[in-house]
Design an enzyme around this catalytic site. Sequence first.
Site, PDB file in Angstrom:
ATOM      1  N   ARG A  58     -55.332  31.827 -11.031  1.00 49.91           N
ATOM      2  CA  ARG A  58     -55.315  30.896  -9.896  1.00 49.91           C
ATOM      3  C   ARG A  58     -55.566  29.471 -10.404  1.00 49.91           C
ATOM      4  O   ARG A  58     -55.117  28.497  -9.808  1.00 49.91           O
ATOM      5  CB  ARG A  58     -56.371  31.283  -8.853  1.00 49.91           C
ATOM      6  CG  ARG A  58     -56.162  30.561  -7.521  1.00 49.91           C
ATOM      7  CD  ARG A  58     -57.254  30.870  -6.503  1.00 49.91           C
ATOM      8  NE  ARG A  58     -58.500  30.238  -6.857  1.00 49.91           N
ATOM      9  CZ  ARG A  58     -59.702  30.839  -6.885  1.00 49.91           C
ATOM     10  NH1 ARG A  58     -59.818  32.118  -6.583  1.00 49.91           N
ATOM     11  NH2 ARG A  58     -60.780  30.172  -7.216  1.00 49.91           N
ATOM     12  N   TYR A 111     -39.716  14.107   5.163  1.00 48.10           N
ATOM     13  CA  TYR A 111     -39.319  15.512   5.363  1.00 48.10           C
ATOM     14  C   TYR A 111     -40.130  16.105   6.532  1.00 48.10           C
ATOM     15  O   TYR A 111     -41.320  15.801   6.674  1.00 48.10           O
ATOM     16  CB  TYR A 111     -39.568  16.279   4.057  1.00 48.10           C
ATOM     17  CG  TYR A 111     -39.524  17.768   4.238  1.00 48.10           C
ATOM     18  CD1 TYR A 111     -38.344  18.412   4.603  1.00 48.10           C
ATOM     19  CD2 TYR A 111     -40.666  18.543   4.066  1.00 48.10           C
ATOM     20  CE1 TYR A 111     -38.312  19.785   4.793  1.00 48.10           C
ATOM     21  CE2 TYR A 111     -40.643  19.914   4.244  1.00 48.10           C
ATOM     22  CZ  TYR A 111     -39.463  20.528   4.615  1.00 48.10           C
ATOM     23  OH  TYR A 111     -39.444  21.885   4.808  1.00 48.10           O
TER      24      TYR A 111
HETATM   25  C1  LIG Z   1     -38.092  15.833   0.371  1.00 46.46           C
HETATM   26  C2  LIG Z   1     -38.804  17.145   0.499  1.00 46.46           C
HETATM   27  N1  LIG Z   1     -40.114  17.211   0.206  1.00 46.46           N
HETATM   28  C3  LIG Z   1     -40.799  18.371   0.321  1.00 46.46           C
HETATM   29  C4  LIG Z   1     -40.190  19.530   0.748  1.00 46.46           C
HETATM   30  C5  LIG Z   1     -41.004  20.790   0.888  1.00 46.46           C
HETATM   31  O1  LIG Z   1     -40.723  21.672  -0.167  1.00 46.46           O
HETATM   32  P1  LIG Z   1     -40.956  23.246  -0.104  1.00 46.46           P
HETATM   33  O2  LIG Z   1     -39.910  23.809   0.794  1.00 46.46           O
HETATM   34  O3  LIG Z   1     -40.828  23.668  -1.549  1.00 46.46           O
HETATM   35  O4  LIG Z   1     -42.320  23.476   0.436  1.00 46.46           O
HETATM   36  C6  LIG Z   1     -38.835  19.509   1.049  1.00 46.46           C
HETATM   37  C7  LIG Z   1     -38.149  20.736   1.505  1.00 46.46           C
HETATM   38  O5  LIG Z   1     -37.011  20.719   1.915  1.00 46.46           O
HETATM   39  C8  LIG Z   1     -38.116  18.283   0.908  1.00 46.46           C
HETATM   40  O6  LIG Z   1     -36.801  18.202   1.184  1.00 46.46           O
END
Ligand SMILES: Cc1ncc(COP(=O)(O)O)c(C=O)c1O
Length: 397
Positions: A58, A111
Amino acid sequence: MTDSPSRATRAVWAGEQESLTQGATQVPVVYSAAYGYPDVDSWLDVAGGRVPGHIYSRNTNPTVQAFEEKVRALEDAEAATSFATGMAAISNALFTLLSPGDRIVSVKDTYGGTTKVFTEFLPRFHVRVELCDTADHDQVEAAIRQGCRVVYLESPTNPTLKVMDIARLSRAGHEQGAVVIADNTFATPINQNPLALGADLVVHSATKFLGGHADALGGVICGARHLVERVYHYREITGAALDPMAAYLLIRGMKTLHLRVRQQNESALGIARWLREQPAVGAVFYPGLDTHPQHEVARRQMRGYGGVLSFMLRGGFEAVRLVLPRLRFAHRAANLGAVETIVGVPSTTSHVECTAEEREAMGIPEGLIRYSVGVEDVDDLIADLSQALDALPSPNG
Ligand SMILES: Cc1ncc(COP(=O)(O)O)c(C=O)c1O
């Protein structure tokens, strides 16, 4: 153990150590929850950090460490630490750095999962969140000047491909003593290095371009050692560790990152230029287009414009319904950054966590199509898009 262990004991132990070191040309997948020591002193040396080694997976794991080292080197960072997913990387960083009463400045276009952390979770811990208009750098700067602990950037943004001036906003953040985090998932370290532009921490969803094959989830954060160590400590205690098999797949994918991204940059630009000429297409969003509102910033801070673009059809969501099923060379899926082309609409992909009202407030049109270019022949992809657009009724009736 006795001098002559039983066959059962030999079956467990024989050849194990040798197979890790003897001429293997690939990083082994170390699936061991814990690491054993012959005596208490050597165990304590590793536990106390005086001798390199591992205690419990971990915290650290040899396969996972190899992945972290690859990303660290690609981003020219002092240190890197990894996570089970990109969202784990983002949320662990935010919960490490923010305390009740702090203020964070970011933008409306991050996002969807990140936006949810801003709007749903941080306020419960009495963190004040200020989300500005992504394209309005004056507004972002003014919000930063009111004081904040963290400035959170994403560039280009998912899914509207807006570009943030990382150097300018990092300077503004540092004047307030803030930590500047930049999500570099869309650009990849091949196209952009936020640390070199002034950010303190870079975050990636490794699930996307880093892995590149849509077969492993992962996240990583890298930057200044003292900050990465704090985030690492939060993660080792709260537990969102990257799985060694996922780390192995990400390592394998990353060996072709530069080749894939170079091709995806070129193909995405070609497709964006082609789409722009199509009567059925109302708008194309891609930072490599000279008509993109932040193209000059993108030119300054990126070496390539990435493999994702988005566009709107004049016929709205009904047109999307007609076009998407016709595409032959695209997965319709909630992902991006893979060797296969992937297409989706934000209401089912990046921003599925958001309500229609939230998407509206973020300026994400319901009829927007996100197109993540794979490594197929670009002429085939354009022909595919062309035959799919032919399904639409002619604008003249
Ligand atoms: C720009 C961006 N950041 C973070 C993430 C989150 O990633 P994860 O799906 O690996 O948790 C995404 C997912 O699409 C993303 O497009």
